[in-house]
Design a protein around this motif. Sequence first.
Motif, PDB file in Angstrom:
ATOM      1  N   ILE A  38      -6.606  13.244   3.331  1.00 52.59           N
ATOM      2  CA  ILE A  38      -7.327  12.107   2.715  1.00 52.59           C
ATOM      3  C   ILE A  38      -8.570  12.304   3.186  1.00 52.59           C
ATOM      4  CG2 ILE A  38      -5.573  10.335   2.272  1.00 52.59           C
ATOM      5  CD1 ILE A  38      -6.176   9.532   5.202  1.00 52.59           C
ATOM      6  N   ARG A  39      -9.686  11.799   2.472  1.00 56.82           N
ATOM      7  CA  ARG A  39     -10.931  11.480   2.709  1.00 56.82           C
ATOM      8  C   ARG A  39     -11.085  10.624   3.710  1.00 56.82           C
ATOM      9  NH1 ARG A  39     -15.093  13.843   0.130  1.00 56.82           N
ATOM     10  NH2 ARG A  39     -16.450  11.744  -0.399  1.00 56.82           N
ATOM     11  N   GLY A  40     -12.409  10.104   4.172  1.00 59.65           N
ATOM     12  CA  GLY A  40     -12.454   9.264   5.124  1.00 59.65           C
ATOM     13  C   GLY A  40     -12.857   7.791   4.387  1.00 59.65           C
ATOM     14  N   ASN A  41     -12.242   7.594   3.304  1.00 57.59           N
ATOM     15  CA  ASN A  41     -12.288   6.360   2.449  1.00 57.59           C
ATOM     16  C   ASN A  41     -11.966   5.096   3.189  1.00 57.59           C
ATOM     17  OD1 ASN A  41     -10.724   8.167  -0.083  1.00 57.59           O
ATOM     18  ND2 ASN A  41     -13.005   8.041   0.083  1.00 57.59           N
ATOM     19  N   SER A  52     -12.941   8.821  -3.905  1.00 58.56           N
ATOM     20  CA  SER A  52     -11.506   8.343  -3.470  1.00 58.56           C
ATOM     21  C   SER A  52     -10.739   9.910  -3.580  1.00 58.56           C
ATOM     22  CB  SER A  52     -11.021   7.467  -4.145  1.00 58.56           C
ATOM     23  OG  SER A  52      -9.881   7.059  -3.643  1.00 58.56           O
ATOM     24  N   GLY A  53     -10.036   9.971  -2.515  1.00 53.24           N
ATOM     25  CA  GLY A  53      -9.465  11.414  -2.387  1.00 53.24           C
ATOM     26  C   GLY A  53      -8.023  11.371  -1.409  1.00 53.24           C
ATOM     27  N   SER A  54      -6.949  11.697  -2.147  1.00 49.34           N
ATOM     28  CA  SER A  54      -5.547  11.733  -1.567  1.00 49.34           C
ATOM     29  C   SER A  54      -5.241  12.914  -2.289  1.00 49.34           C
ATOM     30  CB  SER A  54      -4.754  10.758  -1.481  1.00 49.34           C
ATOM     31  OG  SER A  54      -5.455   9.508  -1.536  1.00 49.34           O
ATOM     32  N   TYR A  55      -4.895  14.016  -1.147  1.00 49.19           N
ATOM     33  CA  TYR A  55      -4.462  15.633  -1.889  1.00 49.19           C
ATOM     34  C   TYR A  55      -3.171  15.703  -1.121  1.00 49.19           C
ATOM     35  CZ  TYR A  55      -9.493  15.075  -2.839  1.00 49.19           C
ATOM     36  OH  TYR A  55     -10.659  14.526  -3.350  1.00 49.19           O
ATOM     37  N   TYR A  56      -2.335  16.540  -1.993  1.00 54.42           N
ATOM     38  CA  TYR A  56      -1.145  16.955  -1.771  1.00 54.42           C
ATOM     39  C   TYR A  56      -1.083  18.207  -1.546  1.00 54.42           C
ATOM     40  CZ  TYR A  56      -0.333  12.122  -1.916  1.00 54.42           C
ATOM     41  OH  TYR A  56      -0.383  10.641  -1.764  1.00 54.42           O
ATOM     42  N   ALA A  57      -0.647  19.265  -0.312  1.00 54.24           N
ATOM     43  CA  ALA A  57      -0.577  20.451  -0.762  1.00 54.24           C
ATOM     44  C   ALA A  57       0.117  21.069  -1.675  1.00 54.24           C
ATOM     45  CB  ALA A  57      -0.070  21.115   0.627  1.00 54.24           C
ATOM     46  N   GLY A  58      -0.478  22.046  -2.495  1.00 54.97           N
ATOM     47  CA  GLY A  58       0.282  22.811  -3.569  1.00 54.97           C
ATOM     48  C   GLY A  58       0.421  21.917  -4.767  1.00 54.97           C
ATOM     49  N   ILE A  59       0.025  21.025  -4.959  1.00 62.01           N
ATOM     50  CA  ILE A  59       0.310  19.748  -6.163  1.00 62.01           C
ATOM     51  C   ILE A  59      -1.089  19.904  -7.109  1.00 62.01           C
ATOM     52  CG2 ILE A  59       0.507  17.335  -7.023  1.00 62.01           C
ATOM     53  CD1 ILE A  59       2.862  18.351  -5.432  1.00 62.01           C
ATOM     54  N   ASN A  83      -6.165  14.557  -7.175  1.00 59.57           N
ATOM     55  CA  ASN A  83      -6.087  13.418  -6.633  1.00 59.57           C
ATOM     56  C   ASN A  83      -5.017  12.753  -6.785  1.00 59.57           C
ATOM     57  OD1 ASN A  83      -7.083  11.280  -4.962  1.00 59.57           O
ATOM     58  ND2 ASN A  83      -8.353  10.435  -6.633  1.00 59.57           N
ATOM     59  N   GLY A  84      -4.116  12.279  -5.778  1.00 56.26           N
ATOM     60  CA  GLY A  84      -2.927  11.763  -5.925  1.00 56.26           C
ATOM     61  C   GLY A  84      -2.569  10.351  -5.468  1.00 56.26           C
ATOM     62  N   ILE A  85      -1.556  10.082  -5.416  1.00 53.66           N
ATOM     63  CA  ILE A  85      -1.220   8.271  -4.753  1.00 53.66           C
ATOM     64  C   ILE A  85      -1.914   7.924  -3.824  1.00 53.66           C
ATOM     65  CG2 ILE A  85       0.294   6.810  -4.081  1.00 53.66           C
ATOM     66  CD1 ILE A  85       2.593   8.293  -5.387  1.00 53.66           C
ATOM     67  N   ASN A  86      -2.935   7.026  -3.827  1.00 55.67           N
ATOM     68  CA  ASN A  86      -3.789   6.484  -2.780  1.00 55.67           C
ATOM     69  C   ASN A  86      -2.605   5.472  -1.728  1.00 55.67           C
ATOM     70  OD1 ASN A  86      -5.010   4.804  -1.139  1.00 55.67           O
ATOM     71  ND2 ASN A  86      -6.564   4.260  -2.469  1.00 55.67           N
ATOM     72  N   TYR A  87      -2.444   6.151  -0.650  1.00 60.04           N
ATOM     73  CA  TYR A  87      -1.472   5.160   0.239  1.00 60.04           C
ATOM     74  C   TYR A  87      -2.096   4.519   1.398  1.00 60.04           C
ATOM     75  CZ  TYR A  87      -1.456   9.734   2.681  1.00 60.04           C
ATOM     76  OH  TYR A  87      -1.996  10.960   3.146  1.00 60.04           O
ATOM     77  N   GLY A 346     -10.393  22.508   1.175  1.00 56.45           N
ATOM     78  CA  GLY A 346      -9.130  22.038   1.789  1.00 56.45           C
ATOM     79  C   GLY A 346      -8.557  20.642   1.242  1.00 56.45           C
ATOM     80  N   PHE A 347      -8.437  19.751   1.890  1.00 59.76           N
ATOM     81  CA  PHE A 347      -7.910  18.450   1.448  1.00 59.76           C
ATOM     82  C   PHE A 347      -9.171  17.457   1.538  1.00 59.76           C
ATOM     83  CE2 PHE A 347      -4.120  19.822   3.561  1.00 59.76           C
ATOM     84  CZ  PHE A 347      -3.206  19.960   2.565  1.00 59.76           C
ATOM     85  N   THR A 348     -10.494  17.914   1.277  1.00 60.76           N
ATOM     86  CA  THR A 348     -11.716  16.918   1.344  1.00 60.76           C
ATOM     87  C   THR A 348     -12.311  16.627   0.069  1.00 60.76           C
ATOM     88  OG1 THR A 348     -13.234  18.778   1.792  1.00 60.76           O
ATOM     89  CG2 THR A 348     -11.700  18.048   3.672  1.00 60.76           C
ATOM     90  N   GLY A 349     -12.070  17.247  -0.927  1.00 58.67           N
ATOM     91  CA  GLY A 349     -12.821  17.110  -2.281  1.00 58.67           C
ATOM     92  C   GLY A 349     -12.224  17.843  -3.401  1.00 58.67           C
TER      93      GLY A 349
END
Length: 767
Positions: A38-41, A52-59, A83-87, A346-349
């Motif tokens: 996740i980004r530092g949101n 806003s960024g929530s990422y899932y490896a391989g998706i 960018n996937g489900i924001n949890y 990576g998971f940052t953008g």
Amino acid sequence: MKEYFKSDEFLIIEEGFEPSYNRVSESVMSLGNGHMGIRGNFEEKYSGDSLSGSYYAGIYYPDKTKVGWWKNGYPEWFAKVLNGINYIGIDVTIKGLELDIAKCDVVDFRRILNMKQGYMERSFVAIDKNNNKTKIVSKRFLSMADSQIATIKYTVIPLNYEGEIILQPYLNGKVVNEDSNYDEYFWEEVDKKADDQVCYLNMETKKLGFRVACTMKYEIYNKTKKIEAQQTKSVCQEGYVANVIKIPVKAGDEITLNKYISAVTNRDYSNEQLEDVSIKEVTKAYDKGYEALLEAHISKWDEKWEENDITIKGDVKAQQGIRFNIFQLNQTYTGDDPRLNIGPKGFTGEKYGGSTYWDTEAYCLPFYLSTAPSKIARNLLIYRYNHLEKAKENARKLGFKGALYPMVTMNGEECHNEWEITFEEIHRNGAIAYAIYNYENYTGDKKYLADYGVEVLVEISRFWADRVNFNKEKDKYMILGVTGPNEYENNVNNNWYTNTIASWTMEYTIKSLDYIKEDHPTIYDKLLTKLELKDHEVDKWKDIISKMYYPYIEDKKVFCQQDGYMDKEQILVKDLPEGNLPINKNWSWDRILRSCFIKQADVLQGIYLFNERYDLDTIKRNFDFYEPRTVHESSLSPCIYSIIASQLGYEKKAYELYLRTARLDIDNYNSDSDDGLHITSMAGTWMSVVYGFGGLRVKDDELCFSPFLPKSWTGYSFRIMFRDSLLSIKVDDTIVIELISGADVMINIFNNKYILTKTNKVEIDNN
Ligand code: BGC
């Protein structure tokens, strides 16, 4: 250069909120655990500028290609990091007013990334338009011990009022990618549930049907006292589930919401299992509790730091920089899933669709080779082996034999679409061959060649043999119409680096075949049949090797980047008037293409990879010629130049370039960290310490060092794994190399040999 983050050895500290810098801070404060990131949101609502960024490896999502002018050979779609489900979301309402720090006065704002223990912490006081003052403290982590779990501790402290606050933790699947080509919405809801205690949301991507299922549970405390009975209700809307918790408060209360989240995907479970697993996982986490989860997470980070920390004494900025790079690499790729790779962001953008570039082989592999058991680096090779059929299809599509690996990929298919790069930046194929050599040379696992490696090598060599053309008049083979690593020139002829790596690949393929024939004759026979490899093909490779053309600048005695490079007006970067750099932000593309300025190591990339082939004078002449013409506008550039500068004894230059690579994102050097971090170049930073300052090389099965201490440091140390032995290297007034675990190792320091055993460390005076 303005510094936004305070220097500290293990923390990245932002003090005071600067909305115009928020996207950069969000990138820098990103968290990940190999499975998700996740980004530092912010958790609470923020109506200001944010990615806003929530990422899932391989998706990923195959977004339909968008180009100005369609060219045959372009891929139909472009795999987007999704960018996937924001949890992380927790909305806060204070006496009827929604908390949004874009609409409040904010004081004492601090956002901190704790790299030692792998969490992000934030605190501030918000003063809303009703003059209610609320202090917020939040802390969150994505568990390294259990990669499907994330946890947030969110504390609200009313400072000057009493009344009702409402906390609304949620899961939101209605998220978008900013870089969607056609402003399309990529997700559809599969299922959701919400009761007073548990919320569950399952979303599916359109087209490929990837599913991500998240479940959340929460608990509430006032200071240390658990509040059992709250007035709650749940919300269940399209793609969104939430709990709404109303809490009467008075000044000085400290209301803490612990939010537990599980995130599972159908890459790991069947669709039918997702709900069950997700609920079980979150329940387990909830039962363990926040503190126990944090402790397990921290102890995993302790292990990581034990394995691959680099310490630097006497220079906090350099220390912070290297740890930031190592931290982000460890967050991005843990190496236990051969279907995954290391994306440049990576998971940052979102920028850069796809995940895998030549960056992995040319830059990241050395880091994983030296800091993790060899199976992790092997997984990176297997990833490409598994994509071989797709790479063959790709070559066929462009009209060639053999295999052309894609410029960018998720699943083996090309997902890049600019002709000058997709069709022409073919040197990437060489990096994939080189990685096999690098792995074999470093680990000593030659058998890999017979089991997997040589199939890839043969197909890449076939591609090169078909892509060259023979110039009868000159009696030389040429490679025309390419883009070298320097992307500031396209469609050039005979890029020295490309010609060098192409010819080297054929040489290495022949050597590997000879070894297999000798040591594994049965496998050799099977391979010949499987690959339908004939003698005349190998003979052709030999002919190409012996007659490859390499452009050369006679009067300067340096390799020429490509035909015609010297026709350009020769200006040095230092002579550019202020305000021109970075040229990619200030100049037209046409002007860049016609200039002599080089984006990133090109000839020097070849000198770095094939270092042993060249004597020091040759290396020096090339460095002295090309470095002053290089603008380092790719994050991949400074590290390579820094390593070579170290080799040449240009200590000041090596150090200056090291700082540039190590602090690229922390200092937002190229003004582009708002898009996300430069993850793959972070492995280059590691190389500039270990290969550069430490002088590590593996020659003929021997581990060699030639360390020096940069002037502004009082010491540094690193650890490396070499063939299952763990070594510690410390450099200050003395150079001390110790064997921490594993078998005895023969090492070479400044051309002297030593045997390193558990009882016999090597200590040399460094003055
Ligand atoms: C560089 C490429 C690199 C890509 C992804 C580009 O800016 O020029 O060499 O593969 O970024 O990191």
